[in-house]
Structure formats: structure tokens, C-alpha cells
Design a protein around this motif. Structure first.
Motif, short mmCIF file in Angstrom:
data_model
loop_
_atom_site.label_atom_id
_atom_site.label_comp_id
_atom_site.label_asym_id
_atom_site.label_seq_id
_atom_site.Cartn_x
_atom_site.Cartn_y
_atom_site.Cartn_z
N ARG A 11 -42.29 13.67 35.61
CA ARG A 11 -41.63 12.69 34.75
C ARG A 11 -40.48 12.01 35.47
N LEU A 24 -40.10 7.68 36.91
CA LEU A 24 -39.09 6.78 36.36
C LEU A 24 -38.66 5.72 37.37
N ALA A 44 -33.86 3.48 35.16
CA ALA A 44 -34.27 4.03 33.86
C ALA A 44 -33.16 4.85 33.22
N LEU A 78 -32.23 8.21 31.47
CA LEU A 78 -32.77 9.58 31.56
C LEU A 78 -32.83 10.29 30.20
N VAL A 134 -35.93 12.28 29.42
CA VAL A 134 -36.19 13.47 30.24
C VAL A 134 -35.15 14.56 30.00
N VAL A 164 -30.93 8.00 38.10
CA VAL A 164 -32.22 8.63 38.34
C VAL A 164 -32.29 9.23 39.74
N THR A 221 -32.85 13.12 40.32
CA THR A 221 -34.11 13.48 41.00
C THR A 221 -33.83 14.28 42.26
#
Length: 148
Positions: free
Chosen positions: A25, A29, A33, A35, A38, A102, A106
Motif C-alpha cells: 500500500r 502511493l 498522497a 497517508l 494507510v 510518503v 516509506t
């Protein structure tokens, strides 16, 4: 008898699926985006992982250290790995919930994912050792873990 080894292995199977799901997921993104979609999955993963690690640290690890003293160093390394894993996941979750980017979330999650993957492999080896303990020892372990 509730088998603690099978229960802990089942926990890891569920956690593994969740880690892969969140990773996919996050990677899907776009960089700009939100979050918010998520973040709940990260929170749930964090809470489940914290409970799982507590069961290990309060039940499995002390029991194994007593039953198989030669595994003391391996258990200490696993406890240290817990701290690294929890720290990266907690930070990724906090950033996702507070509007972090992101890319940063990540990156933290990827660090968590790598450490978690190494730990899961080490834990699988430990659980295989525990499977070799006597029925009585495994019953005692099940009682310990069940109380947590």
C-alpha cells in the motif's frame, strides 16, 4: 493443550501478511498522497506486533533461556532486534498519523520491514528448537504464554 509454539508461529504468519500488505500500500502511493488511508493499518500492525513481542519477551524468551541455556545469546539478540523493529514501526506510524511525507514514512517502513524479516527468520529457527522440547516443557510454555 494449547500449543504456544503453534500460536506464536500463527501470530507471525498473520503479522507477515500485514507487513506485506502495508508495504504494498505504501509503495503504491504517489509521493504527494495523504497517508490517512494507510495510517490505521500501521496502527493496527504496531499494536499487534507490540502484543506479540510482549508475549515473547515475557513468556517465550525467559522460558527458552532457562530450558536451553545455550540459546541465551540468540535470545538477547532477538530482544535487541525487537527494540529496533518497534522503534522503526512506531516512528513510521507516528509520522503517518501526523501528516509526514510518503517518502519518509516509506523509508522508515522499509527499514522496519528489513529488520522484521531478519527477525522473523531467527524466530522461526528458535521455534523449531522449541518444538524439540518435551511435551511437559511445551505444556509449561503454553501455560506461561496463555497468561500473558
Amino acid at each position: 493443550m494449547n500449543d504456544a509454539v503453534d500460536g506464536l508461529a500463527h501470530d507471525h504468519a498473520d503479522l507477515n501478511r500485514r507487513v506485506l500488505d502495508v508495504a504494498a500500500r505504501l509503495r503504491a502511493l504517489p509521493a504527494d498522497a495523504d497517508l490517512g488511508a494507510v495510517a490505521p493499518a500501521l496502527v493496527e500492525l504496531r499494536e499487534l506486533l507490540f502484543v506479540h513481542f510482549a508475549r515473547e519477551e515475557e513468556g517465550l524468551f525467559p522460558f527458552v533461556a532457562d530450558a536451553v541455556p545455550k540459546l541465551g545469546d540468540a535470545i538477547a539478540a532477538m530482544e535487541t532486534a525487537h527494540d529496533t523493529i518497534c522503534g522503526a514501526l512506531a516512528r513510521a506510524t507516528a509520522l503517518a498519523m501526523s501528516g509526514g511525507g510518503v517518502a519518509v514514512v516509506t523509508q522508515l517502513f522499509e527499514r522496519f520491514e528489513a529488520a522484521y524479516g531478519e527477525h522473523a527468520a531467527a524466530e522461526a529457527r528458535l521455534l523449531e528448537t522449541v518444538r524439540g522440547l518435551s511435551v511437559e516443557q511445551r505444556a509449561r510454555l503454553a501455560e506461561l504464554v496463555e497468561r500473558l
